[in-house]
Design an enzyme around this catalytic site. Structure first.
Site, short mmCIF file in Angstrom:
data_model
loop_
_atom_site.label_atom_id
_atom_site.label_comp_id
_atom_site.label_asym_id
_atom_site.label_seq_id
_atom_site.Cartn_x
_atom_site.Cartn_y
_atom_site.Cartn_z
N TYR A 132 6.70 -10.10 6.20
CA TYR A 132 6.56 -8.69 6.54
C TYR A 132 7.00 -8.47 7.98
CZ TYR A 132 3.64 -7.70 2.42
OH TYR A 132 3.20 -7.52 1.13
N ASP A 176 0.82 -1.21 0.00
CA ASP A 176 0.00 0.00 0.00
C ASP A 176 0.85 1.25 0.00
OD1 ASP A 176 -2.29 -1.57 0.18
OD2 ASP A 176 -2.31 -1.53 2.37
#
Length: 299
Positions: free
Chosen positions: A125, A61
């Site tokens: 992540y 994002d």
């Protein structure tokens, strides 16, 4: 005569000034570009014969960073020149990426049926948190857009680890996905291999005038749903603050409804890093053989 060569590249970026990893159409570029736009422009700088189109393995994002994202693309050189070798390709692309906060770290020549997204075996992540900072402007300048500053001086780490353990395994993660145009078509069942928490570090930790404690939350899965990592992080931090109990997080997971996720709990994008995209050793080994067996060198 040389045909198109397919390359797998690994690249890093600071996501603050980009709309995300994927391309933004030209008519929507009044604001930020996507990282993919910059990669495509850099490849065009090599003046290939074929149209340029990169295929990103992992969408991130706006504001999210990467230490190792990946993509593949095809490249045919002019005048029957041989394919680029790894080192030359990395240097050439980074030359054209100089104005950007994007850098290529590795490149491999891969078979024509290789796909950066679908051949990826897992993605990792890391979400970075800094404690004891009441506002982002009061934190270390070196970390201003690279972690989530919390005014809390401590979190209930034990409860957070208990809650994270509930997320590990194969579950329907519908409660932890945000809604977007692809949501109805994506399978919400994912297998989370890792959800862990450990103390983090920073250059500023030792030298900054205010004592700041860093923590890192790590998540690993073959793939993730839209905003799943940021929603899981926000829920775990809420557990650490005492806003959610471990049983309540378990209920949230089991209800399998994105509308059940508490309002304003999603962690902000700037603390999130894509740190690794894994491929099978056989894929990369075959890539290396393909690259070096042809004796390709830039002329």
């Amino acid at each position: 005569m040389y045909n198109c060569s397919r390359y797998l590249i690994f690249f890093q970026y600071i996501g603050t000034n980009y709309s995300g990893a994927v391309k933004v159409p030209p008519h929507h570029q009044q604001g930020k570009k996507g990282v993919q736009n910059c990669l495509d422009d850099a490849i065009r700088g090599l003046r290939p014969l074929n149209p340029v189109s990169t295929f990103i393995s992992s969408r991130t994002d706006s504001g999210v960073h990467a230490l190792s994202n990946s993509a593949h693309f095809d490249l045919q050189r002019k005048n029957d020149k041989p394919p680029f070798d790894e080192e030359t390709l990395v240097k050439a692309l980074n030359f054209y990426l100089k104005p950007e906060e994007i850098r290529i770290t590795h490149a491999y020549r891969v078979p024509g049926d290789f796909h950066a997204r679908f051949h990826a075996q897992s993605r990792t992540y890391v979400y970075r948190i800094a404690l004891g900072v009441s506002h982002q402007s009061l934190g270390p300048l070196t970390e201003s857009s690279l972690c989530w500053f919390l005014r809390n001086t401590e979190l209930d780490v034990g409860a957070m680890r208990d809650a994270a353990a509930l997320l590990v395994g194969t579950h329907d993660f519908s409660s932890f996905r945000a809604m977007n145009s692809e949501t109805p078509f994506k399978n919400p069942v994912k297998t989370l291999e890792v959800a862990s928490m450990k103390p983090g570090s920073s250059f500023a930790q030792e030298y900054f005038y205010r004592k700041t404690q860093f923590w890192e939350l790590t998540f690993k899965s073959r793939s993730f749903l839209y905003k799943q990592v940021r929603r899981m992080t926000g829920a775990l931090v809420a557990v650490g603050k005492g806003q959610l109990s471990v049983p309540q997080l378990k209920e949230l997971l089991e209800v399998q409804n994105s509308l059940a996720y508490p309002h304003n709990l999603t962690a902000p994008p700037h603390g999130l890093f894509l740190t690794k995209v894994d491929y099978r050793d056989a894929d990369l080994q075959s890539s290396e053989k393909l690259l070096f067996s042809s004796g390709n060198q830039e002329d």
